[in-house]
Design an enzyme around this catalytic site. Structure first.
Site, PDB file in Angstrom:
ATOM      1  N   LYS A   1     -78.708  11.325  21.707  1.00 55.03           N
ATOM      2  CA  LYS A   1     -78.236  12.483  22.474  1.00 55.03           C
ATOM      3  C   LYS A   1     -77.377  13.359  21.570  1.00 55.03           C
ATOM      4  O   LYS A   1     -76.849  12.925  20.535  1.00 55.03           O
ATOM      5  CB  LYS A   1     -77.425  12.052  23.697  1.00 55.03           C
ATOM      6  CG  LYS A   1     -76.186  11.189  23.417  1.00 55.03           C
ATOM      7  CD  LYS A   1     -74.950  11.928  22.965  1.00 55.03           C
ATOM      8  CE  LYS A   1     -73.761  11.009  22.703  1.00 55.03           C
ATOM      9  NZ  LYS A   1     -72.626  11.689  22.030  1.00 55.03           N
TER      10      LYS A   1
ATOM     11  N   ASP B   1     -71.040   6.225  27.647  1.00 50.11           N
ATOM     12  CA  ASP B   1     -72.262   7.006  27.479  1.00 50.11           C
ATOM     13  C   ASP B   1     -73.502   6.305  28.024  1.00 50.11           C
ATOM     14  O   ASP B   1     -74.573   6.918  28.098  1.00 50.11           O
ATOM     15  CB  ASP B   1     -72.498   7.321  26.003  1.00 50.11           C
ATOM     16  CG  ASP B   1     -71.550   8.368  25.451  1.00 50.11           C
ATOM     17  OD1 ASP B   1     -70.813   8.980  26.257  1.00 50.11           O
ATOM     18  OD2 ASP B   1     -71.529   8.571  24.227  1.00 50.11           O
TER      19      ASP B   1
END
Length: 283
Positions: free
Chosen positions: A12, A137
């Site tokens: 990401k 995350d």
């Protein structure tokens, strides 16, 4: 069902990262935009009937007990109270300590993959809640969509972002996230903004509040940021050390990535709004 699954664990980027406060428990309140990219590790999960969790590809310098994919498998095993086990193998491409979320993505892929392999039937919401025990995350990778995030990064709202090509550079340094967040010079009082304002402002107004500290403490990152800025506005992702810039075409991104690759590990990658993990699992 096959007794083995091979699944992606995508990286990401934090297209922006604002730090808007510090909590009593020492964690920081964040506002960020997560975007999945088509750069990934690959994990193979193979069913075991003996209940053991075995890592067939240990990482140098990381004890198996501390490896996030082993921890994720055992956490799910305990939560589901299952006697099934698995052999875990990883083809590691994402740099460790790079701010690309590699470890969290690996953990998410193990949770989602074993949920299917073991036929547990847990929802994404249940897996995300479980994954939060492993890292802030992990939930975004479980849900597998571009997202606006608040809190410590776990309060997610699905968004649709533009999907440019990115050049990503890893300046051969592993940045310590705790060290960055403990730094006395870190900006911790950015004014909160709404999700709508963040999306309307666009890339020209986005920033990363960790960048100034990381540039000062890690000269290699500052050098790479300055180099990439010659071609397009560059920015740190997460707490680094990876950094990125956006490009309108694959050709332009690959040209700059090839030049960067003469000095650092570098990649050209496409931005996505849906994770390839969701596609692989048929979600």
């Amino acid at each position: 069902m096959s007794a083995s699954l091979t699944l992606p664990a995508p990286a990401k980027l934090n297209r922006m990262l604002h730090i808007v406060g510090r909590r009593d428990d020492g964690y920081h309140e964040l506002q960020t935009l997560f975007q999945i990219i088509d750069l990934s590790d690959s994990l193979t999960l193979t069913l075991r009937e003996d209940g053991n969790i075995h890592l067939s590809t240990p990482l140098d310098g990381v004890a198996c007990e501390d490896n996030l994919i082993v921890r994720a498998a055992r956490l799910l095993q305990r939560h589901a109270n299952t006697t099934q086990g698995a052999t875990l193998a990883i083809d590691k491409r994402l740099p460790m300590g790079g701010g690309l979320g590699g470890g969290s993505s690996n953990a998410a892929t193990v949770l989602a993959g074993l949920n299917k392999l073991w036929q547990l039937g847990l929802s994404s919401e249940a897996l995300a809640k479980l994954g939060l025990e492993l890292g802030a995350d992990v939930p975004v990778f479980i849900h597998g969509h571009s997202a606006w995030a608040e809190g410590v990064g776990e309060k997610l709202t699905t968004v649709t972002l533009d999907t440019p090509w990115f050049v990503i550079i890893h300046p051969a340094v592993s940045v310590s996230t705790p060290r960055v967040f403990q730094d006395p010079e870190l900006t911790r009082d950015s004014r909160p903004i709404t999700m709508a304002r963040a999306l309307q402002g666009g890339a020209s107004e986005w920033r990363n509040d960790c960048e100034a500290v990381v540039k000062k403490r890690y000269p290699q990152v500052a050098e790479a940021l300055d180099w990439l800025a010659r071609y397009a506005p560059s920015r740190l992702t997460g707490t680094g050390g990876c950094l990125f810039a956006t490009f309108e075409s694959e050709k332009a991104a690959r040209t700059v990535a090839e030049l960067a690759g003469q000095r650092w590990p570098a990649w050209a990658a496409r931005g996505l709004n849906t994770s390839p993990l969701q596609d692989a699992l048929g979600c």
